[in-house]
Write a protein that holds these residues in place. Structure first.
Motif, PDB file in Angstrom:
ATOM      1  N   ASN A  66      66.361  26.695 -30.199  1.00  0.00           N
ATOM      2  CA  ASN A  66      64.919  26.492 -30.053  1.00  0.00           C
ATOM      3  C   ASN A  66      64.465  25.155 -30.625  1.00  0.00           C
ATOM      4  O   ASN A  66      63.441  24.608 -30.209  1.00  0.00           O
ATOM      5  CB  ASN A  66      64.155  27.640 -30.714  1.00  0.00           C
ATOM      6  CG  ASN A  66      64.207  28.917 -29.896  1.00  0.00           C
ATOM      7  OD1 ASN A  66      64.090  28.873 -28.681  1.00  0.00           O
ATOM      8  ND2 ASN A  66      64.406  30.037 -30.554  1.00  0.00           N
TER       9      ASN A  66
ATOM     10  N   LEU B 155      65.136  22.811 -27.811  1.00  0.00           N
ATOM     11  CA  LEU B 155      64.126  23.029 -26.776  1.00  0.00           C
ATOM     12  C   LEU B 155      62.796  22.402 -27.186  1.00  0.00           C
ATOM     13  O   LEU B 155      62.079  21.837 -26.346  1.00  0.00           O
ATOM     14  CB  LEU B 155      63.957  24.528 -26.536  1.00  0.00           C
ATOM     15  CG  LEU B 155      63.095  24.940 -25.353  1.00  0.00           C
ATOM     16  CD1 LEU B 155      63.680  24.434 -24.043  1.00  0.00           C
ATOM     17  CD2 LEU B 155      62.957  26.464 -25.310  1.00  0.00           C
TER      18      LEU B 155
ATOM     19  N   TYR C  88      62.873  18.757 -26.463  1.00  0.00           N
ATOM     20  CA  TYR C  88      62.745  18.491 -25.027  1.00  0.00           C
ATOM     21  C   TYR C  88      61.298  18.639 -24.561  1.00  0.00           C
ATOM     22  O   TYR C  88      60.777  17.771 -23.849  1.00  0.00           O
ATOM     23  CB  TYR C  88      63.647  19.454 -24.259  1.00  0.00           C
ATOM     24  CG  TYR C  88      63.515  19.361 -22.757  1.00  0.00           C
ATOM     25  CD1 TYR C  88      64.107  18.310 -22.053  1.00  0.00           C
ATOM     26  CD2 TYR C  88      62.798  20.321 -22.048  1.00  0.00           C
ATOM     27  CE1 TYR C  88      63.986  18.222 -20.662  1.00  0.00           C
ATOM     28  CE2 TYR C  88      62.669  20.239 -20.666  1.00  0.00           C
ATOM     29  CZ  TYR C  88      63.263  19.182 -19.986  1.00  0.00           C
ATOM     30  OH  TYR C  88      63.131  19.095 -18.622  1.00  0.00           O
ATOM     31  N   GLU C  89      60.639  19.710 -24.960  1.00  0.00           N
ATOM     32  CA  GLU C  89      59.293  19.999 -24.468  1.00  0.00           C
ATOM     33  C   GLU C  89      58.217  19.194 -25.188  1.00  0.00           C
ATOM     34  O   GLU C  89      57.265  18.713 -24.564  1.00  0.00           O
ATOM     35  CB  GLU C  89      58.999  21.496 -24.628  1.00  0.00           C
ATOM     36  CG  GLU C  89      59.883  22.392 -23.787  1.00  0.00           C
ATOM     37  CD  GLU C  89      59.654  23.867 -24.047  1.00  0.00           C
ATOM     38  OE1 GLU C  89      60.074  24.694 -23.208  1.00  0.00           O
ATOM     39  OE2 GLU C  89      59.050  24.196 -25.098  1.00  0.00           O
ATOM     40  N   ALA C  90      58.357  19.035 -26.502  1.00  0.00           N
ATOM     41  CA  ALA C  90      57.297  18.399 -27.288  1.00  0.00           C
ATOM     42  C   ALA C  90      57.438  16.898 -27.386  1.00  0.00           C
ATOM     43  O   ALA C  90      56.462  16.205 -27.694  1.00  0.00           O
ATOM     44  CB  ALA C  90      57.272  18.993 -28.697  1.00  0.00           C
TER      45      ALA C  90
ATOM     46  N   THR D  10      59.859  15.074 -22.886  1.00  0.00           N
ATOM     47  CA  THR D  10      59.148  15.163 -21.604  1.00  0.00           C
ATOM     48  C   THR D  10      57.636  15.226 -21.778  1.00  0.00           C
ATOM     49  O   THR D  10      56.915  15.514 -20.823  1.00  0.00           O
ATOM     50  CB  THR D  10      59.618  16.409 -20.820  1.00  0.00           C
ATOM     51  OG1 THR D  10      59.411  17.584 -21.611  1.00  0.00           O
ATOM     52  CG2 THR D  10      61.101  16.289 -20.473  1.00  0.00           C
ATOM     53  N   ASN D  11      57.154  14.960 -22.974  1.00  0.00           N
ATOM     54  CA  ASN D  11      55.715  14.922 -23.239  1.00  0.00           C
ATOM     55  C   ASN D  11      55.269  13.462 -23.146  1.00  0.00           C
ATOM     56  O   ASN D  11      55.546  12.659 -24.021  1.00  0.00           O
ATOM     57  CB  ASN D  11      55.421  15.489 -24.630  1.00  0.00           C
ATOM     58  CG  ASN D  11      53.937  15.597 -24.926  1.00  0.00           C
ATOM     59  OD1 ASN D  11      53.151  14.749 -24.529  1.00  0.00           O
ATOM     60  ND2 ASN D  11      53.557  16.642 -25.635  1.00  0.00           N
TER      61      ASN D  11
ATOM     62  N   THR E  27      66.823  19.332 -17.236  1.00  0.00           N
ATOM     63  CA  THR E  27      66.118  20.415 -17.912  1.00  0.00           C
ATOM     64  C   THR E  27      66.972  20.944 -19.063  1.00  0.00           C
ATOM     65  O   THR E  27      68.187  20.777 -19.083  1.00  0.00           O
ATOM     66  CB  THR E  27      65.805  21.568 -16.943  1.00  0.00           C
ATOM     67  OG1 THR E  27      67.034  22.104 -16.429  1.00  0.00           O
ATOM     68  CG2 THR E  27      64.944  21.071 -15.795  1.00  0.00           C
TER      69      THR E  27
ATOM     70  N   GLU F  49      67.532  24.501 -21.482  1.00  0.00           N
ATOM     71  CA  GLU F  49      67.252  25.937 -21.552  1.00  0.00           C
ATOM     72  C   GLU F  49      67.992  26.530 -22.746  1.00  0.00           C
ATOM     73  O   GLU F  49      69.201  26.291 -22.927  1.00  0.00           O
ATOM     74  CB  GLU F  49      67.716  26.612 -20.267  1.00  0.00           C
ATOM     75  CG  GLU F  49      67.500  28.102 -20.227  1.00  0.00           C
ATOM     76  CD  GLU F  49      68.038  28.732 -18.955  1.00  0.00           C
ATOM     77  OE1 GLU F  49      67.856  29.950 -18.782  1.00  0.00           O
ATOM     78  OE2 GLU F  49      68.634  28.005 -18.129  1.00  0.00           O
TER      79      GLU F  49
ATOM     80  N   ARG G  23      61.729  22.488 -35.412  1.00  0.00           N
ATOM     81  CA  ARG G  23      60.540  23.075 -34.792  1.00  0.00           C
ATOM     82  C   ARG G  23      59.627  23.743 -35.811  1.00  0.00           C
ATOM     83  O   ARG G  23      58.403  23.591 -35.752  1.00  0.00           O
ATOM     84  CB  ARG G  23      60.981  24.093 -33.735  1.00  0.00           C
ATOM     85  CG  ARG G  23      59.802  24.740 -33.015  1.00  0.00           C
ATOM     86  CD  ARG G  23      60.257  25.553 -31.832  1.00  0.00           C
ATOM     87  NE  ARG G  23      59.134  25.874 -30.977  1.00  0.00           N
ATOM     88  CZ  ARG G  23      59.213  26.054 -29.655  1.00  0.00           C
ATOM     89  NH1 ARG G  23      60.387  25.920 -29.057  1.00  0.00           N
ATOM     90  NH2 ARG G  23      58.150  26.335 -28.940  1.00  0.00           N
TER      91      ARG G  23
ATOM     92  N   GLU H  58      56.043  21.554 -35.438  1.00  0.00           N
ATOM     93  CA  GLU H  58      55.062  22.047 -34.467  1.00  0.00           C
ATOM     94  C   GLU H  58      53.668  22.175 -35.078  1.00  0.00           C
ATOM     95  O   GLU H  58      52.672  22.136 -34.357  1.00  0.00           O
ATOM     96  CB  GLU H  58      55.517  23.370 -33.866  1.00  0.00           C
ATOM     97  CG  GLU H  58      55.609  24.533 -34.813  1.00  0.00           C
ATOM     98  CD  GLU H  58      56.087  25.792 -34.102  1.00  0.00           C
ATOM     99  OE1 GLU H  58      56.308  25.745 -32.877  1.00  0.00           O
ATOM    100  OE2 GLU H  58      56.237  26.825 -34.774  1.00  0.00           O
TER     101      GLU H  58
ATOM    102  N   TYR I 138      50.837  22.595 -29.989  1.00  0.00           N
ATOM    103  CA  TYR I 138      51.205  23.835 -30.662  1.00  0.00           C
ATOM    104  C   TYR I 138      50.198  24.249 -31.729  1.00  0.00           C
ATOM    105  O   TYR I 138      50.117  25.422 -32.086  1.00  0.00           O
ATOM    106  CB  TYR I 138      52.593  23.694 -31.295  1.00  0.00           C
ATOM    107  CG  TYR I 138      53.668  23.404 -30.277  1.00  0.00           C
ATOM    108  CD1 TYR I 138      54.424  24.421 -29.710  1.00  0.00           C
ATOM    109  CD2 TYR I 138      53.925  22.092 -29.859  1.00  0.00           C
ATOM    110  CE1 TYR I 138      55.400  24.165 -28.766  1.00  0.00           C
ATOM    111  CE2 TYR I 138      54.897  21.825 -28.915  1.00  0.00           C
ATOM    112  CZ  TYR I 138      55.626  22.864 -28.366  1.00  0.00           C
ATOM    113  OH  TYR I 138      56.593  22.595 -27.424  1.00  0.00           O
TER     114      TYR I 138
END
Length: 225
Positions: free
Chosen positions: A136, A139, A142-144, A147-148, A167, A169, A204, A208, A214
């Protein structure tokens, strides 16, 4: 902001071999003398992953202390420090720089065309504050971040293949999968370079709270503290 770093066996632990056996279960682990007497620090055995990485020295086990002198040319030498002080990616080069070996990931699988990479993390690996390091966290990177577009205007070039950004996962707490639209044949090699260590640098549970996606209503209060 407090900086969280991995408690790295190479820098914090002196590995004492029991005879000539290299099985992790037959080893005794001691911490760096600089940590002796530190209040609230759990025993070494409780801080190690289930299957810790044991670094075999090229010649002999070193000693603590001393002075290391080297020259740098400014900001462009950032990778120099990363390679020598914080070289802790999912994978790394061996001491001879001839092949890739496990590091934070204990192993990996690659599909036939090099478009999918699955990494198996070490259960029990922790951040320096004792919180578990899991899929996590990757992840979250990657997300925050990756790719933000408000944080990173462009994704890392080593995450792009087949004209698209790959991507990420989290298959479970200790398994993470990178997938690409086409073959990304040098992905493992890039992960072993200083410019591709980012996936394992974002705790994280700590970061976050400072990210608008978040914690949109709580950042101002944190900054004011």
């Amino acid at each position: 902001m407090k900086t969280l770093r991995f408690t790295v066996i190479l820098s914090l632990l002196l590995v004492l071999l029991s005879g000539i056996a290299l099985n992790a279960q037959e080893m005794t682990y001691n911490q760096s003398p600089m940590l002796d007497g530190m209040e609230g620090l759990p025993p070494v055995a409780e801080r190690l992953p289930v299957n810790p990485l044991v670094v075999e020295p090229l010649d002999r086990v070193g000693v603590y202390g001393g002075t290391w002198r080297m020259g740098t040319r400014g900001g462009g030498d950032g990778a120099l420090f990363t390679r020598n002080v914080g070289y802790e990616g999912l994978v790394r080069w061996n001491l001879e720089w001839t092949e890739l070996i496990p590091n934070i990931a204990s192993g990996w699988e690659v599909n036939e065309d090099g478009s999918e990479y699955t990494f198996f993390l070490r259960e029990g690996h922790r951040w320096s504050d004792g919180a578990p390091f899991t899929a996590n966290d990757i992840l979250f990177w990657y997300e925050a971040n990756a790719t933000n577009t408000e944080v990173s205007p462009a994704p890392p070039n080593w995450m792009v293949a087949g004209g698209e950004v790959g991507t990420v996962e989290a298959l479970d707490d200790y398994t993470v999968k990178f997938s690409f639209a086409g073959p990304n044949g040098l992905f493992l090699q890039r992960l072993a370079t200083p410019d591709a260590l980012a996936p394992v640098k974002y705790p994280r549970h700590f970061l976050e709270q400072y990210h608008a996606a978040y914690n949109p209503d709580g950042i101002d209060a944190l900054v004011a503290e």
